[in-house]
Design a protein around this motif. Sequence first.
Motif, mmCIF file in Angstrom:
data_model
loop_
_atom_site.group_PDB
_atom_site.id
_atom_site.type_symbol
_atom_site.label_atom_id
_atom_site.label_comp_id
_atom_site.label_asym_id
_atom_site.label_seq_id
_atom_site.Cartn_x
_atom_site.Cartn_y
_atom_site.Cartn_z
ATOM 1 N N ILE A 35 0.840 -1.203 0.000
ATOM 2 C CA ILE A 35 0.000 0.000 0.000
ATOM 3 C C ILE A 35 0.871 1.249 0.000
ATOM 4 N N VAL A 36 1.921 1.246 0.820
ATOM 5 C CA VAL A 36 2.824 2.403 0.882
ATOM 6 C C VAL A 36 3.543 2.591 -0.450
ATOM 7 N N MET A 37 3.994 1.503 -1.058
ATOM 8 C CA MET A 37 4.685 1.609 -2.349
ATOM 9 C C MET A 37 3.763 2.151 -3.430
ATOM 10 N N ILE A 38 2.544 1.663 -3.497
ATOM 11 C CA ILE A 38 1.593 2.133 -4.511
ATOM 12 C C ILE A 38 1.255 3.598 -4.284
ATOM 13 N N ALA A 39 1.019 3.972 -3.029
ATOM 14 C CA ALA A 39 0.718 5.370 -2.725
ATOM 15 C C ALA A 39 1.899 6.269 -3.089
ATOM 16 N N SER A 40 3.110 5.816 -2.826
ATOM 17 C CA SER A 40 4.305 6.603 -3.160
ATOM 18 C C SER A 40 4.428 6.803 -4.665
ATOM 19 N N ILE A 41 4.152 5.760 -5.427
ATOM 20 C CA ILE A 41 4.229 5.864 -6.884
ATOM 21 C C ILE A 41 3.166 6.833 -7.409
ATOM 22 N N ILE A 42 1.963 6.750 -6.871
ATOM 23 C CA ILE A 42 0.889 7.658 -7.297
ATOM 24 C C ILE A 42 1.238 9.100 -6.971
ATOM 25 N N ILE A 43 1.722 9.346 -5.765
ATOM 26 C CA ILE A 43 2.085 10.714 -5.370
ATOM 27 C C ILE A 43 3.243 11.224 -6.223
ATOM 28 N N ALA A 44 4.230 10.364 -6.497
ATOM 29 C CA ALA A 44 5.349 10.774 -7.347
ATOM 30 C C ALA A 44 4.865 11.125 -8.752
ATOM 31 N N ALA A 45 3.916 10.356 -9.276
ATOM 32 C CA ALA A 45 3.371 10.637 -10.607
ATOM 33 C C ALA A 45 2.627 11.974 -10.621
ATOM 34 N N ILE A 46 1.866 12.238 -9.582
ATOM 35 C CA ILE A 46 1.138 13.512 -9.502
ATOM 36 C C ILE A 46 2.119 14.675 -9.454
ATOM 37 N N ILE A 47 3.163 14.550 -8.652
ATOM 38 C CA ILE A 47 4.165 15.616 -8.560
ATOM 39 C C ILE A 47 4.884 15.790 -9.896
ATOM 40 N N TRP A 48 5.188 14.685 -10.577
ATOM 41 C CA TRP A 48 5.847 14.766 -11.884
ATOM 42 C C TRP A 48 4.973 15.519 -12.895
ATOM 43 N N VAL A 49 3.675 15.210 -12.918
ATOM 44 C CA VAL A 49 2.755 15.885 -13.840
ATOM 45 C C VAL A 49 2.670 17.370 -13.504
ATOM 46 N N MET A 50 2.561 17.702 -12.220
ATOM 47 C CA MET A 50 2.500 19.112 -11.825
ATOM 48 C C MET A 50 3.776 19.842 -12.232
ATOM 49 N N ASP A 51 4.923 19.218 -12.051
ATOM 50 C CA ASP A 51 6.198 19.813 -12.438
ATOM 51 C C ASP A 51 6.266 20.024 -13.947
ATOM 52 N N TRP A 52 5.797 19.040 -14.708
ATOM 53 C CA TRP A 52 5.794 19.139 -16.162
ATOM 54 C C TRP A 52 4.909 20.295 -16.625
ATOM 55 N N VAL A 53 3.726 20.429 -16.026
ATOM 56 C CA VAL A 53 2.808 21.516 -16.387
ATOM 57 C C VAL A 53 3.437 22.869 -16.073
ATOM 58 N N VAL A 54 4.029 22.997 -14.890
ATOM 59 C CA VAL A 54 4.656 24.270 -14.524
ATOM 60 C C VAL A 54 5.812 24.577 -15.474
ATOM 61 N N GLU A 55 6.578 23.570 -15.832
ATOM 62 C CA GLU A 55 7.677 23.774 -16.774
ATOM 63 C C GLU A 55 7.162 24.290 -18.112
ATOM 64 N N LYS A 56 6.079 23.704 -18.632
ATOM 65 C CA LYS A 56 5.518 24.136 -19.913
ATOM 66 C C LYS A 56 4.965 25.558 -19.821
ATOM 67 N N VAL A 57 4.299 25.874 -18.730
ATOM 68 C CA VAL A 57 3.756 27.232 -18.559
ATOM 69 C C VAL A 57 4.897 28.243 -18.481
ATOM 70 N N MET A 58 5.937 27.923 -17.734
ATOM 71 C CA MET A 58 7.067 28.846 -17.622
ATOM 72 C C MET A 58 7.786 29.009 -18.963
ATOM 73 N N SER A 59 7.846 27.944 -19.750
ATOM 74 C CA SER A 59 8.453 28.047 -21.082
ATOM 75 C C SER A 59 7.662 29.011 -21.953
ATOM 76 N N LEU A 60 6.337 28.921 -21.865
ATOM 77 C CA LEU A 60 5.501 29.850 -22.629
ATOM 78 C C LEU A 60 5.692 31.293 -22.161
ATOM 79 N N ILE A 61 5.773 31.469 -20.854
ATOM 80 C CA ILE A 61 5.935 32.829 -20.317
ATOM 81 C C ILE A 61 7.275 33.415 -20.764
#
Length: 68
Positions: A35-61
Amino acid sequence: MKKLKLFTNIEESYTELRYKTSWPTKAQVVKSALIVMIASIIIAAIIWVMDWVVEKVMSLIYALPSFF
């Protein structure tokens, strides 16, 4: 002879861990670890997506022409 308080505390801790603590079974530990491993992977994926979105927005800016 009076025992040192440290030795008394160690003996009491051992007795409590040995006779009063209920330890989880191997199956419970494995289930909890999964359960801890699955939750960690899900949270890491969410953080990765958020980081990717912020990177793309900053590139546009930064790509916008500067008016100042």
